[in-house]
Design a protein around this motif. Sequence first.
Motif, PDB file in Angstrom:
ATOM      1  N   LEU A 105       0.818  -1.204   0.000  1.00 44.95           N
ATOM      2  CA  LEU A 105       0.000   0.000   0.000  1.00 44.95           C
ATOM      3  C   LEU A 105       0.857   1.261   0.000  1.00 44.95           C
ATOM      4  CD1 LEU A 105      -2.792  -1.006   2.558  1.00 44.95           C
ATOM      5  CD2 LEU A 105      -3.059  -0.684   0.101  1.00 44.95           C
ATOM      6  N   ALA A 106       1.927   1.259   0.803  1.00 41.01           N
ATOM      7  CA  ALA A 106       2.805   2.427   0.859  1.00 41.01           C
ATOM      8  C   ALA A 106       3.439   2.697  -0.502  1.00 41.01           C
ATOM      9  CB  ALA A 106       3.876   2.209   1.922  1.00 41.01           C
ATOM     10  N   ALA A 107       3.906   1.629  -1.171  1.00 40.03           N
ATOM     11  CA  ALA A 107       4.510   1.800  -2.489  1.00 40.03           C
ATOM     12  C   ALA A 107       3.478   2.250  -3.525  1.00 40.03           C
ATOM     13  CB  ALA A 107       5.156   0.485  -2.927  1.00 40.03           C
ATOM     14  N   GLU A 108       2.261   1.748  -3.397  1.00 40.58           N
ATOM     15  CA  GLU A 108       1.200   2.121  -4.335  1.00 40.58           C
ATOM     16  C   GLU A 108       0.832   3.592  -4.195  1.00 40.58           C
ATOM     17  OE1 GLU A 108      -3.517   1.061  -4.797  1.00 40.58           O
ATOM     18  OE2 GLU A 108      -2.118  -0.596  -4.445  1.00 40.58           O
ATOM     19  N   TYR A 109       0.695   4.084  -2.951  1.00 40.70           N
ATOM     20  CA  TYR A 109       0.365   5.496  -2.742  1.00 40.70           C
ATOM     21  C   TYR A 109       1.466   6.402  -3.292  1.00 40.70           C
ATOM     22  CZ  TYR A 109      -3.071   3.554   0.528  1.00 40.70           C
ATOM     23  OH  TYR A 109      -4.094   2.842   1.095  1.00 40.70           O
ATOM     24  N   ALA A 111       3.626   5.658  -5.741  1.00 35.54           N
ATOM     25  CA  ALA A 111       3.635   5.574  -7.206  1.00 35.54           C
ATOM     26  C   ALA A 111       2.510   6.396  -7.824  1.00 35.54           C
ATOM     27  CB  ALA A 111       3.538   4.114  -7.645  1.00 35.54           C
ATOM     28  N   GLN A 112       1.375   6.469  -7.141  1.00 40.16           N
ATOM     29  CA  GLN A 112       0.231   7.210  -7.658  1.00 40.16           C
ATOM     30  C   GLN A 112       0.317   8.702  -7.352  1.00 40.16           C
ATOM     31  OE1 GLN A 112      -3.228   5.294  -6.022  1.00 40.16           O
ATOM     32  NE2 GLN A 112      -3.011   3.467  -7.307  1.00 40.16           N
ATOM     33  N   PHE A 116      -1.257  11.855   0.377  1.00 41.77           N
ATOM     34  CA  PHE A 116      -0.894  11.239   1.650  1.00 41.77           C
ATOM     35  C   PHE A 116      -0.031  10.020   1.356  1.00 41.77           C
ATOM     36  CE2 PHE A 116      -4.760   9.308   0.157  1.00 41.77           C
ATOM     37  CZ  PHE A 116      -4.551   7.949   0.328  1.00 41.77           C
ATOM     38  N   ASP A 117       0.675   9.576   2.372  1.00 42.03           N
ATOM     39  CA  ASP A 117       1.444   8.350   2.245  1.00 42.03           C
ATOM     40  C   ASP A 117       1.359   7.566   3.539  1.00 42.03           C
ATOM     41  OD1 ASP A 117       2.933   9.959   3.842  1.00 42.03           O
ATOM     42  OD2 ASP A 117       4.784   9.807   2.724  1.00 42.03           O
ATOM     43  N   LEU A 118       1.760   6.308   3.454  1.00 37.79           N
ATOM     44  CA  LEU A 118       1.712   5.395   4.588  1.00 37.79           C
ATOM     45  C   LEU A 118       3.137   5.168   5.054  1.00 37.79           C
ATOM     46  CD1 LEU A 118       0.007   3.564   6.403  1.00 37.79           C
ATOM     47  CD2 LEU A 118       0.207   1.771   4.678  1.00 37.79           C
ATOM     48  N   TYR A 128       0.057   9.782   6.754  1.00 36.47           N
ATOM     49  CA  TYR A 128       0.583  11.138   6.916  1.00 36.47           C
ATOM     50  C   TYR A 128       0.386  11.888   5.599  1.00 36.47           C
ATOM     51  CZ  TYR A 128       2.960   9.456  11.126  1.00 36.47           C
ATOM     52  OH  TYR A 128       3.230   8.919  12.358  1.00 36.47           O
ATOM     53  N   THR A 129       0.277  13.207   5.705  1.00 38.59           N
ATOM     54  CA  THR A 129       0.228  14.001   4.482  1.00 38.59           C
ATOM     55  C   THR A 129       1.612  14.019   3.838  1.00 38.59           C
ATOM     56  OG1 THR A 129       0.642  15.984   5.801  1.00 38.59           O
ATOM     57  CG2 THR A 129      -1.653  15.455   5.286  1.00 38.59           C
ATOM     58  N   ARG A 130       1.644  14.068   2.522  1.00 39.30           N
ATOM     59  CA  ARG A 130       2.928  14.031   1.823  1.00 39.30           C
ATOM     60  C   ARG A 130       3.686  15.337   2.026  1.00 39.30           C
ATOM     61  NH1 ARG A 130       4.459  10.042  -1.165  1.00 39.30           N
ATOM     62  NH2 ARG A 130       2.344   9.211  -1.198  1.00 39.30           N
ATOM     63  N   ASP A 131       5.008  15.227   1.983  1.00 38.17           N
ATOM     64  CA  ASP A 131       5.858  16.376   2.288  1.00 38.17           C
ATOM     65  C   ASP A 131       5.571  17.561   1.370  1.00 38.17           C
ATOM     66  OD1 ASP A 131       6.977  14.751   4.184  1.00 38.17           O
ATOM     67  OD2 ASP A 131       8.721  14.193   2.967  1.00 38.17           O
ATOM     68  N   VAL A 132       5.328  17.299   0.093  1.00 32.36           N
ATOM     69  CA  VAL A 132       5.118  18.402  -0.853  1.00 32.36           C
ATOM     70  C   VAL A 132       3.827  19.158  -0.561  1.00 32.36           C
ATOM     71  CG1 VAL A 132       6.465  17.307  -2.673  1.00 32.36           C
ATOM     72  CG2 VAL A 132       4.021  16.816  -2.481  1.00 32.36           C
ATOM     73  N   CYS A 133       2.921  18.531   0.209  1.00 36.05           N
ATOM     74  CA  CYS A 133       1.650  19.185   0.549  1.00 36.05           C
ATOM     75  C   CYS A 133       1.703  19.895   1.898  1.00 36.05           C
ATOM     76  CB  CYS A 133       0.518  18.161   0.560  1.00 36.05           C
ATOM     77  SG  CYS A 133       0.278  17.299  -1.006  1.00 36.05           S
TER      78      CYS A 133
END
Length: 243
Positions: A105-109, A111-112, A116-118, A128-133
Motif C-alpha cells: 500500500l505504501a509503495a502504491e500510494y 507511485a500514484q 498522503f502516504d503510509l 501522513y500528508t505528503r511532504d510536498v503538501c
Amino acid sequence: MTDTPEPDPAAPPAPEQATPEPSAEDPALPRPVVPEPRAPEPVASGSPDGTLFDAPETEPGASEPPLRAGLEAILLVVDEPVPEVTLAQILERPRDEVAATLRELAAEYTAQGRGFDLREIAGGWRFYTRDVCAPLVERFVRDGQQARLTQAALETLAVIAYRQPVSRARVSAIRGVNSDGVIRTLTVRGLIEEAGHDPEHQAVLYRTTTYFLERLGLNSVDELPELAPYLPDDLEGIEELQQ
C-alpha cells in the motif's frame, strides 16, 4: 245514542291474525355484515412467540472485507502509529501477510502521487500528508497562526532527547538555568513524559514520547542526528564547571 252490543260470553273467541315475517330479499331491511376471512399471520421460524422473523444467517467470513480495505479503514481513524502485530490480531491474519500488504500500500500510494502516504514511524504504521503538501496543510490548520516552541523549550527538549532518561536537576545543570516551567510545558504538549525515578536520589526522570518521534519523522531515538559536530571542543571542561 246507539248502544254497543255486549259480546256473547258463549261465543268462541276470534282467532288471532299471524304477523307476516319480513322477507330476506326485502330491500328496505339492512343486510347483515359478514366479516371476510383473514389470512393467518406468518409466524417466525424457530421463534415460539412469533413476534419477529429470524435474521438470515450469514456464513462465517462472508462479510469480512479484503485485507487491504481493512487496513485502510483502521489506519484512517487511529491517532498514533499502530504496530503490525496489533493490526494482525485485529484482522486475524498472519503478521507477515499484514506487513507485506502495508508495504504494498505504501509503495502504491507513492507511485500514484497521492496527497498522503503510509509510513512506518515510532514502531507502527499511520497515514501522513505528503511532504510536498505540507505548506497547504499548514495554511489550512494554522490559518496564519504560528505555534512554535520557544528557544528555551527547544534547548530543554534537545537535552532530554539526547540524555534521556534525565532528571529536572540534570537538565537545569546542563542549560545553566532553571527548566521546571519549560519541562511542564513540554509535558503538556505531549513531547516528553515521566520515566520512573532515579534509584539514587528518587528524582523524577523524563524521556521523549512517541509523539515526539512522530513530529520529527523518526522510528526511534537512535535515528537522531549525531550531536558531536554541534558541540564545543571543551565540553568536558564546561560540564565539570557546572557540576
